[in-house]
Design an enzyme around this catalytic site. Structure first.
Site, PDB file in Angstrom:
ATOM      1  N   SER A  85       0.804  -1.216   0.000  1.00 45.46           N
ATOM      2  CA  SER A  85       0.000   0.000   0.000  1.00 45.46           C
ATOM      3  C   SER A  85       0.837   1.266   0.000  1.00 45.46           C
ATOM      4  O   SER A  85       0.457   2.262  -0.627  1.00 45.46           O
ATOM      5  CB  SER A  85      -0.942   0.012   1.205  1.00 45.46           C
ATOM      6  N   HIS A  94       0.695   4.393   4.902  1.00 44.94           N
ATOM      7  CA  HIS A  94       0.143   5.150   3.784  1.00 44.94           C
ATOM      8  C   HIS A  94       0.723   6.561   3.734  1.00 44.94           C
ATOM      9  O   HIS A  94       1.011   7.084   2.651  1.00 44.94           O
ATOM     10  CB  HIS A  94      -1.383   5.196   3.893  1.00 44.94           C
TER      11      HIS A  94
END
Length: 316
Positions: A153, A205
């Site tokens: 991610s 993230h």
């Protein structure tokens, strides 16, 4: 990135959905580095061959400041990026990566895009370690040092920054109804994903976004271009495709290749068009020119010899 789970479901709905989406797009439509990256992560998830020895479990490869910085387990910086604990985790990451990879690999060409992925994999892991260590000091919360995560991610968020940077500014709708300026959409997604999936790694993230910003706004691109210039392959490939090369012999009797005209500026000729758009435009333009100069001809297609002569005259 996500906190690790001890066991993963290796044969679930996510794998079938991923296979369906890939086949729906078409293997021939997915550039080679993007396709190879997806295939490698699926192989790791399925523990193909001897991969189980290198990726035995999430806890064995997950990344945290304590394990990397204090225990010096440096291989986790790479291994954690390619490990997925659940088939749906793999599915969502690979679908998101596939669309970004198709766009960016087409822009940068495969060699540089592979180089970009390698740097981003290392940089996002290092950034994750750094962000967690800083937050641990600022908030006086030791849990940030032991927080362990896996997944692709962070790299995807870094690529998201690039895709928004290289597309025209406008408005995108997050979740289909929340209007967000395209240049800020990754910040909105950072918050919304955290609200919808609380166990997702917020700092992972965030690390990806910071790496992406370092590339488009900071010094990372300039540093990377010292090793491998980003425009090298796109310019040469486009020049070969559009104008061609001609052989020559130098005064010493050696042979080589030289362009029939000085290297043009890539952006000046492409106007931001994709390869397919450039080809379609060139075909239409050639057809119109041929019709205008050969009104009495019944040929449906442009004369290729005439087209080559026109291009040679244009750049002499």
């Amino acid at each position: 990135m996500r906190p690790p789970m001890q066991r993963k479901a290796r044969h679930g709905l996510g794998l079938y959905l991923l296979a369906f989406q890939v086949m729906n797009v078409g293997l021939d439509k997915i550039p080679p580095v993007t396709l190879a990256t997806i295939a490698a992560q699926v192989a790791i998830f399925l523990e193909v061959g001897d991969l189980e020895r290198w990726f035995p479990s999430a806890s064995a490869v997950c990344i945290s400041p304590f394990l990397v910085w204090q225990r010096k387990q440096w291989m986790r910086l790479i291994f954690a990026t390619f490990y997925h604990a659940h088939d749906l985790h793999l599915y969502y990451n690979m679908i998101s990566f596939m669309w970004k990879g198709i766009m960016l690999e087409k822009k940068f060409k495969s060699i540089y895009f592979g180089y970009l992925l390698a740097v981003f994999c290392a940089m996002t892991s290092l950034m994750y370690i750094g962000v967690n260590m800083v937050l641990s000091l600022i908030l006086d919360d030791p849990s940030y040092e032991t927080s362990c995560a896996v997944g692709f991610s962070a790299v995807i968020f870094a690529l998201k920054v690039l895709t928004t940077h290289y597309t025209p500014p406008g408005t995108q709708y997050v979740l289909g109804f929340i209007p967000v300026p395209s240049r800020m959409v990754f910040w909105a997604e950072l918050v919304i994903i955290q609200l919808l999936v609380p166990n997702a790694s917020f700092t992972g993230h965030l690390a990806g976004i910071l790496v992406g910003l370092l590339y488009v706004k900071g010094p990372l691109k300039n540093i990377m271009d010292i090793v491998l210039p980003s425009g090298l392959f796109s310019q040469s490939t486009f020049f070969i495709y559009r104008f061609g090369f001609e052989s020559y012999a130098d005064s010493s009797g050696g042979s080589g290749t030289t362009p029939s005209a000085p290297m043009p500026d890539y952006d000046e000729y492409t106007g931001g068009l994709s390869d397919e758009e450039q080809l379609r435009y060139a075909q239409q333009e050639s057809l119109h020119q041929n019709i205008g100069s050969n009104q009495n001809s019944n040929r449906m297609y442009p004369d290729l010899d005439d087209l080559r002569q026109r291009r040679q005259q244009r750049f002499q």
